[in-house]
Design an enzyme around this catalytic site. Structure first.
Site, PDB file in Angstrom:
ATOM      1  N   ASP A   1      -4.281  87.296 -35.652  1.00 26.25           N
ATOM      2  CA  ASP A   1      -4.764  85.912 -35.612  1.00 26.25           C
ATOM      3  C   ASP A   1      -6.284  85.803 -35.472  1.00 26.25           C
ATOM      4  O   ASP A   1      -6.817  84.703 -35.554  1.00 26.25           O
ATOM      5  CB  ASP A   1      -4.101  85.167 -34.450  1.00 26.25           C
ATOM      6  CG  ASP A   1      -2.606  85.015 -34.667  1.00 26.25           C
ATOM      7  OD1 ASP A   1      -2.222  84.635 -35.780  1.00 26.25           O
ATOM      8  OD2 ASP A   1      -1.832  85.302 -33.737  1.00 26.25           O
TER       9      ASP A   1
ATOM     10  N   HIS B   1      -2.138  92.533 -27.690  1.00 29.85           N
ATOM     11  CA  HIS B   1      -0.820  92.490 -28.315  1.00 29.85           C
ATOM     12  C   HIS B   1       0.159  93.262 -27.446  1.00 29.85           C
ATOM     13  O   HIS B   1      -0.216  94.276 -26.851  1.00 29.85           O
ATOM     14  CB  HIS B   1      -0.871  93.118 -29.724  1.00 29.85           C
ATOM     15  CG  HIS B   1       0.290  92.741 -30.561  1.00 29.85           C
ATOM     16  ND1 HIS B   1       1.482  93.417 -30.516  1.00 29.85           N
ATOM     17  CD2 HIS B   1       0.457  91.727 -31.438  1.00 29.85           C
ATOM     18  CE1 HIS B   1       2.324  92.843 -31.346  1.00 29.85           C
ATOM     19  NE2 HIS B   1       1.737  91.808 -31.909  1.00 29.85           N
TER      20      HIS B   1
HETATM   21  N1  CMC Z   1      -7.929  88.397 -22.950  1.00 32.53           N
HETATM   22  C1  CMC Z   1      -8.119  88.920 -21.714  1.00 32.53           C
HETATM   23  N2  CMC Z   1      -7.211  89.685 -21.067  1.00 32.53           N
HETATM   24  C2  CMC Z   1      -6.049  89.934 -21.694  1.00 32.53           C
HETATM   25  C3  CMC Z   1      -5.783  89.441 -22.981  1.00 32.53           C
HETATM   26  C4  CMC Z   1      -6.781  88.654 -23.618  1.00 32.53           C
HETATM   27  N3  CMC Z   1      -6.564  88.149 -24.829  1.00 32.53           N
HETATM   28  N4  CMC Z   1      -4.552  89.843 -23.367  1.00 32.53           N
HETATM   29  C5  CMC Z   1      -4.067  90.556 -22.362  1.00 32.53           C
HETATM   30  N5  CMC Z   1      -4.959  90.633 -21.349  1.00 32.53           N
HETATM   31  C6  CMC Z   1      -4.821  91.382 -20.101  1.00 32.53           C
HETATM   32  C7  CMC Z   1      -3.964  90.643 -19.099  1.00 32.53           C
HETATM   33  O1  CMC Z   1      -4.737  89.806 -18.283  1.00 32.53           O
HETATM   34  C8  CMC Z   1      -3.320  91.769 -18.354  1.00 32.53           C
HETATM   35  O2  CMC Z   1      -4.270  92.295 -17.451  1.00 32.53           O
HETATM   36  P1  CMC Z   1      -3.800  92.966 -16.027  1.00 32.53           P
HETATM   37  O3  CMC Z   1      -2.839  94.046 -16.397  1.00 32.53           O
HETATM   38  O4  CMC Z   1      -5.073  93.463 -15.457  1.00 32.53           O
HETATM   39  O5  CMC Z   1      -3.153  91.853 -15.249  1.00 32.53           O
HETATM   40  C9  CMC Z   1      -3.102  92.837 -19.431  1.00 32.53           C
HETATM   41  O6  CMC Z   1      -4.112  92.580 -20.411  1.00 32.53           O
HETATM   42  C10 CMC Z   1      -1.743  92.784 -20.094  1.00 32.53           C
HETATM   43  O7  CMC Z   1      -1.532  91.446 -20.517  1.00 32.53           O
HETATM   44  P2  CMC Z   1      -0.103  90.797 -20.634  1.00 32.53           P
HETATM   45  O8  CMC Z   1      -0.247  89.322 -20.694  1.00 32.53           O
HETATM   46  O9  CMC Z   1       0.809  91.369 -19.594  1.00 32.53           O
HETATM   47  O10 CMC Z   1       0.328  91.367 -22.043  1.00 32.53           O
HETATM   48  P3  CMC Z   1       1.508  90.854 -22.925  1.00 32.53           P
HETATM   49  O11 CMC Z   1       1.944  91.988 -23.735  1.00 32.53           O
HETATM   50  O12 CMC Z   1       2.530  90.183 -22.093  1.00 32.53           O
HETATM   51  O13 CMC Z   1       0.830  89.721 -23.820  1.00 32.53           O
HETATM   52  C11 CMC Z   1      -0.360  88.653 -25.563  1.00 32.53           C
HETATM   53  C12 CMC Z   1       0.435  89.899 -25.135  1.00 32.53           C
HETATM   54  C13 CMC Z   1      -0.569  88.718 -27.064  1.00 32.53           C
HETATM   55  C14 CMC Z   1       0.475  87.413 -25.262  1.00 32.53           C
HETATM   56  C15 CMC Z   1      -1.714  88.622 -24.821  1.00 32.53           C
HETATM   57  O14 CMC Z   1      -2.470  89.733 -25.169  1.00 32.53           O
HETATM   58  C16 CMC Z   1      -2.484  87.332 -25.099  1.00 32.53           C
HETATM   59  O15 CMC Z   1      -2.257  86.321 -24.420  1.00 32.53           O
HETATM   60  N6  CMC Z   1      -3.420  87.359 -26.105  1.00 32.53           N
HETATM   61  C17 CMC Z   1      -4.137  86.150 -26.495  1.00 32.53           C
HETATM   62  C18 CMC Z   1      -3.273  85.293 -27.397  1.00 32.53           C
HETATM   63  C19 CMC Z   1      -3.121  85.898 -28.774  1.00 32.53           C
HETATM   64  O16 CMC Z   1      -4.064  86.305 -29.413  1.00 32.53           O
HETATM   65  N7  CMC Z   1      -1.868  85.919 -29.263  1.00 32.53           N
HETATM   66  C20 CMC Z   1      -1.522  86.414 -30.604  1.00 32.53           C
HETATM   67  C21 CMC Z   1      -0.690  87.646 -30.533  1.00 32.53           C
HETATM   68  S1  CMC Z   1      -0.547  88.538 -32.068  1.00 32.53           S
HETATM   69  C22 CMC Z   1       0.244  87.516 -33.215  1.00 32.53           C
HETATM   70  C23 CMC Z   1       1.493  86.872 -32.800  1.00 32.53           C
HETATM   71  O17 CMC Z   1       2.283  87.350 -32.006  1.00 32.53           O
HETATM   72  O18 CMC Z   1       1.743  85.791 -33.300  1.00 32.53           O
END
Ligand code: CMC
Length: 448
Positions: free
Chosen positions: A382, A324
């Protein structure tokens, strides 16, 4: 008797609190610029950089807005490090346990919990706006039967503005309120109709004798052929899920609603934009994606393989329902949803749910893994919600539609807050341009 006198001590005039500031130095020319630091009631303070471009000729650069506060809000507070979520100051755990969705909706929209009269009036108004204009059913019938419910919702919610344009002066609080009530009332009907249409079943009209969540379950699962009794346990569980999804400050879909609304667009169009943004798998679409992922993993033995894939930077796969932007700790909503899972499974008579067992095993492996610990990745809202929705009988494509019903409350409250905030300006970020510089048009015959 001597009269008791109270000595009046002159209180020294309180010195005005010194405005805290931040000074930045442009190392190219030594120019210093100073900006005020604004405090909120709780949470990180913000640097007010509204004059930054005028002062320096520079833009700030923050793709994804990880360090950007886009507005002042009084609705929802999140402490991502501590795993805290509060609506108008009330902890989510208390609301989930003691309140119900329409009370929470009133709270989020109006700022305080209602008294009995306010609650009754609000519920009465929401109940009496649940029907859709009869002509709207033809709008549904224009879609393919296999359309995704979120595709239908994007279209139908936007189309509300074509059917309800009688109170469209949104400078008036009354018109804002009418639009808010119409949206909260009609979203369940729209989602239920999208489902019924996909099943080839007749639409079931709303019932004013039922509460908000019971009425929704009835519109989804009843048919005209026989009586359908809504399970109070399932209605209560879904109501709790709606509470947990009702608002989440400036997330992608809410920011979309605010930006759309900042141009003066009508609320039906704005909420339709919010629905579109929510649909993405990185946001609300993750609940559907989690079930697809768990089904693909299929067996506990394959968990290490998928955890490895999620850590591999050359593999686009991510553990859906994990991570998140704001929570760097267990999402408090996920904890409450996991508890609710058991109640629902028991009610529907599922003794053993392989997907729940798989999800819990996956969570255990992931949260003990160094990568997930270092990256502070925990289950989010989720991760477990889809298991509940599935047990209730909803097909996966409906999961994000359920999220949209609940989040409409947050979207509309944030839209109203934006409208009434004197600091609101049209949302218009700038960019770092990295494309070609000026060049002359080349005639077709001279192009390579
Ligand atoms: N699995 C593996 N690695 C992850 C994941 C994951 N689910 N989420 C983040 N990371 C890693 C990412 O690869 C990055 O690594 P590094 O710094 O080494 O490159 C680091 O964690 C930070 O990730 P980010 O994409 O920069 O983080 P963000 O804040 O931009 O994204 C997120 C947040 C929710 C989009 C992301 O965690 C994600 O894609 N999660 C899976 C989808 C998901 O479950 N979404 C629902 C979110 S909660 C409810 C809602 O908003 O509706």
């Amino acid at each position: 008797m001597a009269k008791k006198t109270t000595a009046t001590k002159a209180t020294p005039a309180k010195a005005p609190a010194r405005q805290e500031t931040m000074t930045l130095i442009d190392n190219r020319n030594g120019k210093q610029v100073t900006y005020p630091i604004l405090k909120g009631t709780v949470g990180p303070e913000v640097v007010d950089i509204r004059k930054f471009y005028a002062d320096t000729g520079l833009f700030t650069y923050d793709p994804g807005y990880g360090s950007t506060g886009s507005c002042t809000s009084t609705i929802t507070y999140i402490d991502g490090e501590a795993g805290v979520l509060e609506y108008r100051g009330y902890p989510i755990e208390q609301l989930a346990e003691k309140s119900h969705f329409l009370e929470v909706a009133y709270l989020i929209i109006n700022g305080d919990l209602p008294n009995a009269r306010q609650q009754a009036e609000f519920e009465d108004s929401i109940t009496h706006h649940t029907m859709l204009h009869e002509q709207m059913q033809f709008f549904f019938r224009g879609f393919r039967r296999d359309s995704h419910p979120m595709a239908v919702m994007c279209g139908v919610v936007g189309a509300l503005s074509a059917f309800y344009h009688d109170h469209m002066d949104f400078s008036k609080p009354e018109d804002q309120m009418i639009a808010a009530h119409r949206l909260i009332s009609k979203m369940p009907t729209i989602a239920a109709y999208a489902y019924k249409y996909s099943q080839g079943q007749p639409f079931i009209y709303p019932r004013n004798t039922m509460n908000y969540t019971e009425n929704f379950l009835h519109m989804v699962f009843a048919t005209p052929c026989e009586d359908y009794k809504v399970s109070p346990v399932l209605a209560k569980a879904l109501d709790r899920l709606f509470i947990l999804h009702a608002d989440h400050e400036q997330n992608a879909s809410t920011s979309t609603v605010r930006i759309a609304g900042s141009s003066g667009a009508n609320p039906f169009a704005c909420i339709s934009a919010g629905v579109a943004s929510l649909w993405g798998p990185a946001h609300g679409g993750a609940n559907e994606a989690v079930i697809a992922m768990l089904t693909e993993i299929g067996d506990k033995k394959r968990i290490p393989e998928y955890v490895k894939k999620a850590k591999d930077k050359n593999d686009p796969f991510r553990l859906m329902g994990f991570g998140h932007r704001v929570y760097k700790n267990y999402d408090p909503r996920a904890k409450l949803i996991r508890q609710t899972c058991y109640e629902v499974l028991e009610e529907v008579g599922i003794k053993k749910e392989p997907l729940l067992e798989l999800a819990m095993a996956l969570e255990k492996v992931a949260i003990e893994d160094d990568y997930f610990i270092e990256h502070k990745l925990y289950p989010n809202v989720d991760f477990y919600s889809g298991i509940i929705y599935r047990a209730m009988g909803f097909p996966p494509p409906m999961f994000t539609a359920l999220f949209a019903i609940a989040r409409t409350v947050g979207w509309i409250a944030q839209w109203e807050e934006m409208l009434t905030d004197p600091e609101t300006r049209i949302g218009r970020p700038r960019q770092r341009f990295a494309g070609p510089t000026t060049r002359n048009y080349v005639a077709m015959k001279k192009r390579k």
